[in-house]
Write a protein that holds these residues in place. Structure first.
Motif, PDB file in Angstrom:
ATOM      1  N   CYS A 193     -35.075 -83.097 -39.372  1.00 20.67           N
ATOM      2  CA  CYS A 193     -34.525 -82.256 -38.303  1.00 20.67           C
ATOM      3  C   CYS A 193     -33.130 -82.688 -37.860  1.00 20.67           C
ATOM      4  O   CYS A 193     -32.201 -81.873 -37.769  1.00 20.67           O
ATOM      5  N   SER A 194     -32.951 -83.991 -37.567  1.00 19.29           N
ATOM      6  CA  SER A 194     -31.653 -84.462 -37.067  1.00 19.29           C
ATOM      7  C   SER A 194     -30.609 -84.502 -38.173  1.00 19.29           C
ATOM      8  O   SER A 194     -29.405 -84.349 -37.911  1.00 19.29           O
ATOM      9  N   GLY A 195     -31.058 -84.713 -39.445  1.00 17.76           N
ATOM     10  CA  GLY A 195     -30.107 -84.699 -40.555  1.00 17.76           C
ATOM     11  C   GLY A 195     -29.486 -83.328 -40.739  1.00 17.76           C
ATOM     12  O   GLY A 195     -28.278 -83.201 -41.014  1.00 17.76           O
ATOM     13  N   LEU A 196     -30.295 -82.252 -40.570  1.00 15.22           N
ATOM     14  CA  LEU A 196     -29.789 -80.893 -40.688  1.00 15.22           C
ATOM     15  C   LEU A 196     -28.795 -80.581 -39.571  1.00 15.22           C
ATOM     16  O   LEU A 196     -27.711 -80.015 -39.815  1.00 15.22           O
ATOM     17  N   VAL A 197     -29.128 -80.961 -38.334  1.00 22.56           N
ATOM     18  CA  VAL A 197     -28.245 -80.692 -37.196  1.00 22.56           C
ATOM     19  C   VAL A 197     -26.930 -81.457 -37.353  1.00 22.56           C
ATOM     20  O   VAL A 197     -25.839 -80.908 -37.113  1.00 22.56           O
ATOM     21  N   GLN A 198     -27.011 -82.707 -37.752  1.00 22.71           N
ATOM     22  CA  GLN A 198     -25.805 -83.507 -37.924  1.00 22.71           C
ATOM     23  C   GLN A 198     -24.889 -82.887 -38.982  1.00 22.71           C
ATOM     24  O   GLN A 198     -23.668 -82.784 -38.787  1.00 22.71           O
ATOM     25  N   ALA A 199     -25.462 -82.462 -40.123  1.00 23.81           N
ATOM     26  CA  ALA A 199     -24.660 -81.872 -41.195  1.00 23.81           C
ATOM     27  C   ALA A 199     -24.021 -80.556 -40.755  1.00 23.81           C
ATOM     28  O   ALA A 199     -22.868 -80.253 -41.107  1.00 23.81           O
ATOM     29  N   ALA A 200     -24.752 -79.755 -39.961  1.00 23.33           N
ATOM     30  CA  ALA A 200     -24.214 -78.478 -39.501  1.00 23.33           C
ATOM     31  C   ALA A 200     -22.981 -78.672 -38.631  1.00 23.33           C
ATOM     32  O   ALA A 200     -21.956 -77.980 -38.800  1.00 23.33           O
ATOM     33  N   PHE A 201     -23.017 -79.621 -37.710  1.00 25.84           N
ATOM     34  CA  PHE A 201     -21.876 -79.835 -36.816  1.00 25.84           C
ATOM     35  C   PHE A 201     -20.737 -80.568 -37.517  1.00 25.84           C
ATOM     36  O   PHE A 201     -19.577 -80.446 -37.117  1.00 25.84           O
ATOM     37  N   ARG A 202     -21.066 -81.275 -38.574  1.00 28.94           N
ATOM     38  CA  ARG A 202     -20.011 -81.954 -39.319  1.00 28.94           C
ATOM     39  C   ARG A 202     -19.097 -80.937 -40.001  1.00 28.94           C
ATOM     40  O   ARG A 202     -17.919 -81.207 -40.243  1.00 28.94           O
ATOM     41  N   THR A 203     -19.609 -79.737 -40.295  1.00 22.17           N
ATOM     42  CA  THR A 203     -18.777 -78.708 -40.927  1.00 22.17           C
ATOM     43  C   THR A 203     -17.669 -78.210 -40.014  1.00 22.17           C
ATOM     44  O   THR A 203     -16.692 -77.607 -40.489  1.00 22.17           O
ATOM     45  N   ILE A 232     -27.827 -77.061 -29.265  1.00 22.94           N
ATOM     46  CA  ILE A 232     -28.851 -77.914 -29.879  1.00 22.94           C
ATOM     47  C   ILE A 232     -30.102 -77.879 -29.005  1.00 22.94           C
ATOM     48  O   ILE A 232     -30.043 -78.167 -27.798  1.00 22.94           O
ATOM     49  N   LEU A 233     -31.223 -77.521 -29.598  1.00 24.15           N
ATOM     50  CA  LEU A 233     -32.508 -77.548 -28.901  1.00 24.15           C
ATOM     51  C   LEU A 233     -33.198 -78.873 -29.176  1.00 24.15           C
ATOM     52  O   LEU A 233     -33.062 -79.438 -30.268  1.00 24.15           O
ATOM     53  N   TYR A 234     -33.946 -79.373 -28.192  1.00 17.78           N
ATOM     54  CA  TYR A 234     -34.694 -80.619 -28.426  1.00 17.78           C
ATOM     55  C   TYR A 234     -36.085 -80.519 -27.830  1.00 17.78           C
ATOM     56  O   TYR A 234     -36.342 -79.765 -26.896  1.00 17.78           O
ATOM     57  N   TRP A 235     -36.986 -81.265 -28.433  1.00 18.12           N
ATOM     58  CA  TRP A 235     -38.380 -81.347 -27.999  1.00 18.12           C
ATOM     59  C   TRP A 235     -38.649 -82.786 -27.553  1.00 18.12           C
ATOM     60  O   TRP A 235     -38.299 -83.738 -28.245  1.00 18.12           O
ATOM     61  N   GLY A 236     -39.261 -82.920 -26.390  1.00 17.24           N
ATOM     62  CA  GLY A 236     -39.422 -84.255 -25.802  1.00 17.24           C
ATOM     63  C   GLY A 236     -38.421 -84.409 -24.675  1.00 17.24           C
ATOM     64  O   GLY A 236     -37.747 -83.458 -24.269  1.00 17.24           O
ATOM     65  N   SER A 237     -38.286 -85.599 -24.152  1.00 21.41           N
ATOM     66  CA  SER A 237     -37.360 -85.857 -23.041  1.00 21.41           C
ATOM     67  C   SER A 237     -35.955 -86.121 -23.561  1.00 21.41           C
ATOM     68  O   SER A 237     -35.769 -86.635 -24.667  1.00 21.41           O
ATOM     69  N   ALA A 238     -34.949 -85.766 -22.748  1.00 14.76           N
ATOM     70  CA  ALA A 238     -33.563 -86.067 -23.107  1.00 14.76           C
ATOM     71  C   ALA A 238     -33.399 -87.576 -23.238  1.00 14.76           C
ATOM     72  O   ALA A 238     -33.747 -88.332 -22.337  1.00 14.76           O
ATOM     73  N   GLY A 239     -32.896 -87.992 -24.374  1.00 13.25           N
ATOM     74  CA  GLY A 239     -32.740 -89.427 -24.627  1.00 13.25           C
ATOM     75  C   GLY A 239     -33.898 -90.018 -25.380  1.00 13.25           C
ATOM     76  O   GLY A 239     -33.802 -91.126 -25.903  1.00 13.25           O
ATOM     77  N   SER A 240     -35.022 -89.312 -25.444  1.00 13.57           N
ATOM     78  CA  SER A 240     -36.181 -89.790 -26.210  1.00 13.57           C
ATOM     79  C   SER A 240     -36.840 -88.627 -26.954  1.00 13.57           C
ATOM     80  O   SER A 240     -38.051 -88.602 -27.135  1.00 13.57           O
ATOM     81  N   ALA A 241     -36.014 -87.669 -27.365  1.00 11.04           N
ATOM     82  CA  ALA A 241     -36.529 -86.488 -28.075  1.00 11.04           C
ATOM     83  C   ALA A 241     -37.076 -86.889 -29.440  1.00 11.04           C
ATOM     84  O   ALA A 241     -36.575 -87.812 -30.087  1.00 11.04           O
ATOM     85  N   TYR A 242     -38.109 -86.175 -29.888  1.00  9.25           N
ATOM     86  CA  TYR A 242     -38.700 -86.452 -31.198  1.00  9.25           C
ATOM     87  C   TYR A 242     -38.402 -85.356 -32.217  1.00  9.25           C
ATOM     88  O   TYR A 242     -38.759 -85.471 -33.393  1.00  9.25           O
ATOM     89  N   HIS A 243     -37.698 -84.270 -31.787  1.00 13.60           N
ATOM     90  CA  HIS A 243     -37.390 -83.176 -32.717  1.00 13.60           C
ATOM     91  C   HIS A 243     -36.203 -82.386 -32.179  1.00 13.60           C
ATOM     92  O   HIS A 243     -36.031 -82.248 -30.956  1.00 13.60           O
ATOM     93  N   VAL A 244     -35.356 -81.883 -33.091  1.00 15.74           N
ATOM     94  CA  VAL A 244     -34.205 -81.069 -32.700  1.00 15.74           C
ATOM     95  C   VAL A 244     -34.067 -79.883 -33.652  1.00 15.74           C
ATOM     96  O   VAL A 244     -34.585 -79.898 -34.779  1.00 15.74           O
ATOM     97  N   GLY A 245     -33.347 -78.853 -33.194  1.00 18.31           N
ATOM     98  CA  GLY A 245     -33.032 -77.678 -33.997  1.00 18.31           C
ATOM     99  C   GLY A 245     -31.785 -77.014 -33.441  1.00 18.31           C
ATOM    100  O   GLY A 245     -31.180 -77.504 -32.480  1.00 18.31           O
TER     101      GLY A 245
END
Length: 280
Positions: A193-203, A232-245
């Motif tokens: 999940c975080s690898g996809l988000v990181q690559a998208a913003f790197r573009t 960026i959407l996240y699941w879990g608490s800010a700073g301790s999220a376990y999933h993003v999209g």
């Protein structure tokens, strides 16, 4: 008759021997008494003195005294050395005890941290398993329409109203829909999940942190009712999220969900996020 017969004699008559001896004894006793009295008499009388020569005892005395002094000094040096050694041993023992206590404290802290990390990982794994099961249920056919055709909850990609950099981010994540999900994946054909988000913003020249926890605090927090494409959407608490999209607009998001679904585009109510951050 002699002509001297009538002249009286001046000689004293002879005393017999016993009387003479008696007088001699008395005289001797008197003289002895006088001698004793003289010895104890007035201070002006000269006492009888006698010089007694004592044997010489100073021979070798200086050598003996020197040896004794040297022995005493050596004993003092030995005692001082022993005192220093005892003090050093005490200091070393205290330092060793302190170091051991510190090592024990660090070991206990490490064990606690490891236990906490394992508990957190276990909780996250359980949460992800629960989410996976829920998604599997939601993605299965839910019934038939009036015409008898089956309806799926999976959503086809929709066009986004995003512009500029946000449009580039949205286009990138939508282009990866269908790729495999692999833990630790950073592309080009498999992602987490975080690898996809990181690559998208790197573009678009934005270098995000690698993990979900950091990405969930990388921008400005926004409400789920005020989302824009590219957030960026996240699941879990800010700073301790376990999933993003990534929110792509039209009430949908794209994310690398799990190994069963891979990268998908879904409506928000498929798995409602906890919060969102805006980078662009």
């Amino acid at each position: 008759m002699s002509h001297t017969a009538l002249i009286p004699s001046h000689r004293k008559p002879r005393r017999n021997a016993s009387k003479t001896a008696l007088r001699a004894g008395v005289a001797g006793g008197v003289l002895s008494t006088i001698a004793v009295a003289g010895a104890a008499g007035p201070a002006h009388a000269e006492p009888v003195t006698q010089t007694i020569e004592m044997p010489t005892i100073t021979a070798g005395l200086s050598t003996t005294v020197a040896a004794s002094a040297e022995a005493t000094q050596q004993v003092a040096l030995d005692l001082e050395t022993q005192a220093h050694e005892d003090a050093a041993a005490t200091t070393a023992a205290k330092a060793a005890k302190k170091a051991k206590a510190e090592a024990v404290r660090k070991d206990e802290a490490k064990k606690k941290a490891e236990a906490a990390a394992k508990a957190k990982a276990k909780a996250e794994a359980a949460e992800r398993a629960s989410r996976t099961a829920e998604r599997t249920t939601l993605s299965a056919p839910s019934g038939s329409s009036a015409s008898g055709s089956s309806v799926s909850t999976a959503s086809a990609p929709v066009s986004s109203s995003a512009t500029g950099s946000a449009a580039s981010v949205v286009a990138f994540v939508q282009a990866q829909v269908g790729d495999a999900y692999v833990p630790g994946g950073t592309g080009p054909n498999s992602w987490d999940c975080s690898g996809l988000v990181q690559a998208a913003f790197r573009t678009v020249g934005v270098d995000l942190p690698r993990v979900s926890q950091s990405q969930s605090t990388a921008g400005t927090q926004v409400g789920l009712g005020n989302l824009q494409p590219g957030d960026i959407l996240y699941w879990g608490s800010a700073g301790s999220a376990y999933h993003v999209g990534v929110y792509v607009g039209g009430g949908q998001f794209v994310g690398a969900q799990n190994s069963s679904t891979g990268v998908v585009q879904r409506p928000l109510d498929y798995d409602m996020p906890t919060g969102a951050v805006r980078i662009l």
